[in-house]
Design an enzyme around this catalytic site. Structure first.
Site, PDB file in Angstrom:
ATOM      1  N   ASN A  14      63.030  17.113  39.624  1.00  0.00           N
ATOM      2  CA  ASN A  14      62.253  18.332  39.375  1.00  0.00           C
ATOM      3  C   ASN A  14      61.175  18.028  38.329  1.00  0.00           C
ATOM      4  OD1 ASN A  14      61.513  20.763  37.953  1.00  0.00           O
ATOM      5  ND2 ASN A  14      63.223  21.806  38.940  1.00  0.00           N
ATOM      6  N   LYS A  17      61.287  20.108  35.011  1.00  0.00           N
ATOM      7  CA  LYS A  17      62.339  19.686  34.074  1.00  0.00           C
ATOM      8  C   LYS A  17      61.969  18.359  33.424  1.00  0.00           C
ATOM      9  CE  LYS A  17      66.388  21.477  36.504  1.00  0.00           C
ATOM     10  NZ  LYS A  17      67.603  21.024  37.202  1.00  0.00           N
ATOM     11  N   ASP A  73      71.291  20.530  34.601  1.00  0.00           N
ATOM     12  CA  ASP A  73      71.531  21.535  35.632  1.00  0.00           C
ATOM     13  C   ASP A  73      71.321  22.881  34.967  1.00  0.00           C
ATOM     14  OD1 ASP A  73      72.352  21.648  38.528  1.00  0.00           O
ATOM     15  OD2 ASP A  73      73.543  23.263  37.651  1.00  0.00           O
ATOM     16  N   ARG A 189      66.965  25.021  27.464  1.00  0.00           N
ATOM     17  CA  ARG A 189      66.913  23.541  27.505  1.00  0.00           C
ATOM     18  C   ARG A 189      66.804  22.994  26.085  1.00  0.00           C
ATOM     19  NH1 ARG A 189      63.901  23.793  31.313  1.00  0.00           N
ATOM     20  NH2 ARG A 189      65.597  23.529  32.807  1.00  0.00           N
TER      21      ARG A 189
HETATM   22  P1  IMP Z   1      68.962  22.648  39.644  1.00  0.00           P
HETATM   23  O1  IMP Z   1      69.421  22.569  38.215  1.00  0.00           O
HETATM   24  O2  IMP Z   1      68.315  21.405  40.104  1.00  0.00           O
HETATM   25  O3  IMP Z   1      70.043  23.162  40.543  1.00  0.00           O
HETATM   26  O4  IMP Z   1      67.778  23.703  39.705  1.00  0.00           O
HETATM   27  C1  IMP Z   1      67.761  24.816  38.861  1.00  0.00           C
HETATM   28  C2  IMP Z   1      66.619  25.742  39.175  1.00  0.00           C
HETATM   29  O5  IMP Z   1      66.683  26.785  38.187  1.00  0.00           O
HETATM   30  C3  IMP Z   1      65.261  25.111  38.983  1.00  0.00           C
HETATM   31  O6  IMP Z   1      64.735  24.600  40.165  1.00  0.00           O
HETATM   32  C4  IMP Z   1      64.434  26.295  38.482  1.00  0.00           C
HETATM   33  O7  IMP Z   1      63.934  27.032  39.498  1.00  0.00           O
HETATM   34  C5  IMP Z   1      65.429  27.157  37.757  1.00  0.00           C
HETATM   35  N1  IMP Z   1      65.230  26.888  36.332  1.00  0.00           N
HETATM   36  C6  IMP Z   1      65.948  26.052  35.544  1.00  0.00           C
HETATM   37  N2  IMP Z   1      65.415  25.997  34.319  1.00  0.00           N
HETATM   38  C7  IMP Z   1      64.322  26.789  34.344  1.00  0.00           C
HETATM   39  C8  IMP Z   1      63.325  27.098  33.378  1.00  0.00           C
HETATM   40  O8  IMP Z   1      63.294  26.604  32.238  1.00  0.00           O
HETATM   41  N3  IMP Z   1      62.392  27.954  33.787  1.00  0.00           N
HETATM   42  C9  IMP Z   1      62.352  28.491  35.021  1.00  0.00           C
HETATM   43  N4  IMP Z   1      63.219  28.215  35.971  1.00  0.00           N
HETATM   44  C10 IMP Z   1      64.211  27.363  35.629  1.00  0.00           C
END
Ligand code: IMP
Length: 202
Positions: A14, A17, A73, A189
């Site tokens: 991502n 991130k 995550d 985060r």
């Molecule tokens: P995963 O952790 O890869 O399953 O994805 C988590 C999803 O949560 C991300 O793709 C974002 O869309 C959302 N997310 C996580 N952290 C943030 C952030 O700091 N701002 C906005 N969306 C977030």
């Protein structure tokens, strides 16, 4: 950051991130390698919690790269939706072809909130689990949260994911409107990262 060494894999595909973790790591002078740069696969997120999913991503990357790996995550939990999308935050953004579109995800959350009715409120929080895994089997995890409420329509082009609809408590701007440094001063985060740094310092 002595326990980490000169190179750390950031076990995420991502871009949002990766950018934020790189900014948080910048003061420590550690070379951060993205999972995509190393051609690491994206493991399936089969865990039932943020920490469980962070741990499986960090473990897979550390084992494959033979280097310490840091994974994230995270997701948005909405009170009126019993905590959804939560660990399914990325999945809520997938269209029929499996492509991620966060405009679509924010719209889905808003529609579910409208269906829940105004008495359910608009409170929400972000959670971030960070896991640090070493090739020798050690693993440590840290979790941070930031509480706020959701607005509609989305506002701001900064950040990523659900940032344009999230206003943290005590503020008026969405994460999408804030400068990156302002988000980094209070985000889920950043809070998880603070704990990680403290743990490494002890
Ligand atoms: P995963 O952790 O890869 O399953 O994805 C988590 C999803 O949560 C991300 O793709 C974002 O869309 C959302 N997310 C996580 N952290 C943030 C952030 O700091 N701002 C906005 N969306 C977030």
């Amino acid at each position: 950051m002595n326990a980490v060494g000169p190179k750390l894999v950031i076990a995420t595909h991502n871009e949002g991130k990766l950018r934020e973790i790189r900014a948080l790591m910048a003061p420590f002078g550690i070379e951060c390698l993205g999972a995509a740069e190393l051609d690491l696969p994206e493991p399936e997120e089969t865990g039932t919690s943020f920490v469980a999913n962070a741990e499986l991503k960090a473990r897979a990357a550390a084992d494959l790269a033979g280097l310490p790996a840091l994974s994230d995550d995270s997701g948005l939990s909405v009170d009126a939706l019993n905590g959804e999308p939560g660990i399914h935050s990325a999945r809520w953004a997938e269209d029929e072809a499996g492509k991620r579109d966060f405009g679509h995800a924010m719209q889905k959350v808003e529609e579910a909130l409208q269906a829940a009715g105004p008495e359910s409120g608009r409170d929400a929080h972000f959670t971030c689990a960070l896991s640090l895994a070493w090739p020798d089997g050690r693993i440590e995890s840290f979790e941070g949260k930031v509480f706020g409420h959701l607005v509609w329509p989305p506002r701001g082009d900064n950040g990523f994911g659900y940032d344009p609809v999230f206003v943290p408590h005590g503020h008026e701007e969405t994460f999408g409107e804030m400068e990156p440094a302002a988000k980094h001063a209070m985000s889920h985060r950043a809070k998880a990262f603070e704990q990680l740094v403290q743990w490494l310092a002890t």
